[in-house]
Design a protein around this motif. Sequence first.
Motif, PDB file in Angstrom:
ATOM      1  N   GLY A  42       0.813  -1.207   0.000  1.00  0.00           N
ATOM      2  CA  GLY A  42       0.000   0.000   0.000  1.00  0.00           C
ATOM      3  C   GLY A  42       0.847   1.257   0.000  1.00  0.00           C
ATOM      4  N   LEU A  43       1.896   1.271   0.810  1.00  0.00           N
ATOM      5  CA  LEU A  43       2.790   2.435   0.858  1.00  0.00           C
ATOM      6  C   LEU A  43       3.554   2.607  -0.459  1.00  0.00           C
ATOM      7  CD1 LEU A  43       4.162   2.139   4.497  1.00  0.00           C
ATOM      8  CD2 LEU A  43       2.619   3.881   3.608  1.00  0.00           C
ATOM      9  N   GLU A  44       3.955   1.488  -1.070  1.00  0.00           N
ATOM     10  CA  GLU A  44       4.640   1.567  -2.366  1.00  0.00           C
ATOM     11  C   GLU A  44       3.701   2.138  -3.430  1.00  0.00           C
ATOM     12  OE1 GLU A  44       6.042  -2.410  -3.048  1.00  0.00           O
ATOM     13  OE2 GLU A  44       7.832  -2.120  -1.792  1.00  0.00           O
ATOM     14  N   LYS A  45       2.436   1.700  -3.424  1.00  0.00           N
ATOM     15  CA  LYS A  45       1.448   2.203  -4.371  1.00  0.00           C
ATOM     16  C   LYS A  45       1.210   3.699  -4.165  1.00  0.00           C
ATOM     17  CE  LYS A  45      -3.195   1.215  -6.041  1.00  0.00           C
ATOM     18  NZ  LYS A  45      -4.405   0.398  -5.877  1.00  0.00           N
ATOM     19  N   LEU A  46       1.128   4.105  -2.900  1.00  0.00           N
ATOM     20  CA  LEU A  46       0.976   5.526  -2.579  1.00  0.00           C
ATOM     21  C   LEU A  46       2.168   6.323  -3.083  1.00  0.00           C
ATOM     22  CD1 LEU A  46      -0.529   7.821  -1.011  1.00  0.00           C
ATOM     23  CD2 LEU A  46       0.898   7.194   0.944  1.00  0.00           C
ATOM     24  N   ASN A  47       3.383   5.828  -2.845  1.00  0.00           N
ATOM     25  CA  ASN A  47       4.614   6.504  -3.254  1.00  0.00           C
ATOM     26  C   ASN A  47       4.694   6.650  -4.772  1.00  0.00           C
ATOM     27  OD1 ASN A  47       7.142   7.736  -2.633  1.00  0.00           O
ATOM     28  ND2 ASN A  47       8.162   5.850  -3.272  1.00  0.00           N
ATOM     29  N   GLU A  48       4.254   5.619  -5.502  1.00  0.00           N
ATOM     30  CA  GLU A  48       4.300   5.671  -6.966  1.00  0.00           C
ATOM     31  C   GLU A  48       3.219   6.589  -7.534  1.00  0.00           C
ATOM     32  OE1 GLU A  48       3.929   1.645  -8.313  1.00  0.00           O
ATOM     33  OE2 GLU A  48       5.735   1.011  -7.240  1.00  0.00           O
ATOM     34  N   GLY A  49       2.030   6.575  -6.928  1.00  0.00           N
ATOM     35  CA  GLY A  49       0.907   7.327  -7.466  1.00  0.00           C
ATOM     36  C   GLY A  49       0.864   8.783  -7.086  1.00  0.00           C
ATOM     37  N   MET A  50       1.468   9.152  -5.960  1.00  0.00           N
ATOM     38  CA  MET A  50       1.361  10.525  -5.472  1.00  0.00           C
ATOM     39  C   MET A  50       1.942  11.558  -6.438  1.00  0.00           C
ATOM     40  SD  MET A  50       2.247  12.180  -1.763  1.00  0.00           S
ATOM     41  CE  MET A  50       1.817  10.694  -0.924  1.00  0.00           C
ATOM     42  N   PRO A  51       3.129  11.350  -7.020  1.00  0.00           N
ATOM     43  CA  PRO A  51       3.665  12.381  -7.927  1.00  0.00           C
ATOM     44  C   PRO A  51       2.813  12.588  -9.178  1.00  0.00           C
ATOM     45  CG  PRO A  51       5.402  10.865  -7.250  1.00  0.00           C
ATOM     46  CD  PRO A  51       4.100  10.294  -6.770  1.00  0.00           C
ATOM     47  N   LYS A  52       2.047  11.578  -9.574  1.00  0.00           N
ATOM     48  CA  LYS A  52       1.224  11.664 -10.778  1.00  0.00           C
ATOM     49  C   LYS A  52      -0.168  12.205 -10.496  1.00  0.00           C
ATOM     50  CE  LYS A  52       3.551   7.504 -12.290  1.00  0.00           C
ATOM     51  NZ  LYS A  52       3.412   6.070 -12.424  1.00  0.00           N
ATOM     52  N   ASN A  53      -0.552  12.291  -9.240  1.00  0.00           N
ATOM     53  CA  ASN A  53      -1.904  12.699  -8.872  1.00  0.00           C
ATOM     54  C   ASN A  53      -1.987  14.223  -8.816  1.00  0.00           C
ATOM     55  OD1 ASN A  53      -4.388  13.207  -7.627  1.00  0.00           O
ATOM     56  ND2 ASN A  53      -4.241  11.409  -6.316  1.00  0.00           N
ATOM     57  N   PRO A  54      -2.810  14.854  -9.678  1.00  0.00           N
ATOM     58  CA  PRO A  54      -2.891  16.318  -9.697  1.00  0.00           C
ATOM     59  C   PRO A  54      -3.554  16.899  -8.443  1.00  0.00           C
ATOM     60  CG  PRO A  54      -4.528  15.373 -11.168  1.00  0.00           C
ATOM     61  CD  PRO A  54      -3.684  14.230 -10.666  1.00  0.00           C
ATOM     62  N   LYS A  55      -4.262  16.094  -7.679  1.00  0.00           N
ATOM     63  CA  LYS A  55      -4.939  16.582  -6.483  1.00  0.00           C
ATOM     64  C   LYS A  55      -4.038  16.549  -5.249  1.00  0.00           C
ATOM     65  CE  LYS A  55      -9.504  16.341  -7.915  1.00  0.00           C
ATOM     66  NZ  LYS A  55     -10.244  17.541  -7.932  1.00  0.00           N
ATOM     67  N   VAL A  56      -2.849  15.951  -5.363  1.00  0.00           N
ATOM     68  CA  VAL A  56      -1.934  15.814  -4.229  1.00  0.00           C
ATOM     69  C   VAL A  56      -0.613  16.481  -4.584  1.00  0.00           C
ATOM     70  CG1 VAL A  56      -0.728  14.168  -2.744  1.00  0.00           C
ATOM     71  CG2 VAL A  56      -2.997  13.611  -3.606  1.00  0.00           C
ATOM     72  N   ARG A  57      -0.096  17.255  -3.626  1.00  0.00           N
ATOM     73  CA  ARG A  57       1.222  17.867  -3.841  1.00  0.00           C
ATOM     74  C   ARG A  57       1.973  17.942  -2.525  1.00  0.00           C
ATOM     75  NH1 ARG A  57       0.957  23.362  -2.528  1.00  0.00           N
ATOM     76  NH2 ARG A  57      -1.173  24.050  -2.246  1.00  0.00           N
ATOM     77  N   ILE A  58       3.274  17.920  -2.620  1.00  0.00           N
ATOM     78  CA  ILE A  58       4.126  18.058  -1.437  1.00  0.00           C
ATOM     79  C   ILE A  58       4.603  19.502  -1.412  1.00  0.00           C
ATOM     80  CG2 ILE A  58       6.243  17.292  -0.306  1.00  0.00           C
ATOM     81  CD1 ILE A  58       5.791  14.563  -1.645  1.00  0.00           C
ATOM     82  N   THR A  59       4.340  20.185  -0.306  1.00  0.00           N
ATOM     83  CA  THR A  59       4.650  21.614  -0.208  1.00  0.00           C
ATOM     84  C   THR A  59       6.031  21.835   0.398  1.00  0.00           C
ATOM     85  OG1 THR A  59       3.720  21.874   2.000  1.00  0.00           O
ATOM     86  CG2 THR A  59       2.189  22.074   0.150  1.00  0.00           C
ATOM     87  N   ASP A  60       6.470  23.086   0.364  1.00  0.00           N
ATOM     88  CA  ASP A  60       7.745  23.463   0.970  1.00  0.00           C
ATOM     89  C   ASP A  60       7.610  23.719   2.463  1.00  0.00           C
ATOM     90  OD1 ASP A  60       8.945  23.346  -1.515  1.00  0.00           O
ATOM     91  OD2 ASP A  60       8.522  25.456  -1.967  1.00  0.00           O
ATOM     92  N   LYS A  61       6.389  23.728   2.951  1.00  0.00           N
ATOM     93  CA  LYS A  61       6.113  24.014   4.356  1.00  0.00           C
ATOM     94  C   LYS A  61       6.635  22.879   5.228  1.00  0.00           C
ATOM     95  CE  LYS A  61       2.361  25.627   7.261  1.00  0.00           C
ATOM     96  NZ  LYS A  61       0.951  25.969   7.327  1.00  0.00           N
ATOM     97  N   GLY A  62       7.219  23.227   6.358  1.00  0.00           N
ATOM     98  CA  GLY A  62       7.724  22.219   7.287  1.00  0.00           C
ATOM     99  C   GLY A  62       8.745  21.328   6.606  1.00  0.00           C
ATOM    100  N   LYS A  63       8.599  20.046   6.769  1.00  0.00           N
ATOM    101  CA  LYS A  63       9.501  19.081   6.128  1.00  0.00           C
ATOM    102  C   LYS A  63       8.783  18.378   4.984  1.00  0.00           C
ATOM    103  CE  LYS A  63      12.215  18.254  10.286  1.00  0.00           C
ATOM    104  NZ  LYS A  63      12.669  17.273  11.260  1.00  0.00           N
ATOM    105  N   GLY A  64       8.049  19.145   4.197  1.00  0.00           N
ATOM    106  CA  GLY A  64       7.350  18.586   3.051  1.00  0.00           C
ATOM    107  C   GLY A  64       5.951  18.110   3.373  1.00  0.00           C
ATOM    108  N   TRP A  65       5.128  19.031   3.849  1.00  0.00           N
ATOM    109  CA  TRP A  65       3.740  18.678   4.169  1.00  0.00           C
ATOM    110  C   TRP A  65       3.017  18.240   2.906  1.00  0.00           C
ATOM    111  CZ3 TRP A  65       1.192  22.493   8.123  1.00  0.00           C
ATOM    112  CH2 TRP A  65       1.932  22.485   9.303  1.00  0.00           C
ATOM    113  N   ILE A  66       2.072  17.343   3.056  1.00  0.00           N
ATOM    114  CA  ILE A  66       1.277  16.868   1.926  1.00  0.00           C
ATOM    115  C   ILE A  66      -0.021  17.669   1.889  1.00  0.00           C
ATOM    116  CG2 ILE A  66       0.058  14.895   0.948  1.00  0.00           C
ATOM    117  CD1 ILE A  66       2.119  13.102   2.359  1.00  0.00           C
TER     118      ILE A  66
END
Length: 189
Positions: A4-28
């Motif tokens: 599940g974590l591997e699937k999340l890790n692979e899919g997150m960069p491609k998902n336009p609704k999810v982004r990792i911000t510069d806030k803190g240590k990379g808030w989602i």
Amino acid sequence: MIQGLEKLNEGMPKNPKVRITDKGKGWISVSPLEPQEEPVNLIRIKGEITRRWPMTSLLDILKETDLRISFTEMFKTVGHREILDRNTLQKRLILSLYGLGTNTGLKRVSAGDHGESYKDLLYVRRKFIHKDNLRNAISEVVNAIFKVRMQEIWGEGTTSCAPDSKKFVAWDQTIAPPVMINGFDILIC
């Protein structure tokens, strides 16, 4: 879990609704979902409720519920003794629960025309409204709903039930154990 974590890790960069911000240590940051259309039956139920009770407020419904099943009796003080008479306490509990449950707040509720001050409502909040008392009161309300619930419409009990009687299974989606009420497991979050 690793898959599940591997699937999340692979899919997150491609998902336009999810982004990792510069806030803190990379808030989602997750974009909100698009609102869904209201179900047809919900529209019909709302229409029928409005037709039957056009000027009924949520506070009136809360008060009527307590008059029918006395759920405020479940709220016991954490102190050594109760000083308030039960009628005054009942009124303040209903106002406090309304303010907390609707996120209106005790200050705004105390500004209403009912003669209870913010200090009075805050006292009731601190001395009477606690997790166990809330669970007991919710149990009373749920039991009353189950007594009058039409099984031919809503079906029999399930592992979980929402306040609108919508059934769902959330057994593995919560860390809080369900509460057994009239033979039904109820999740109280």
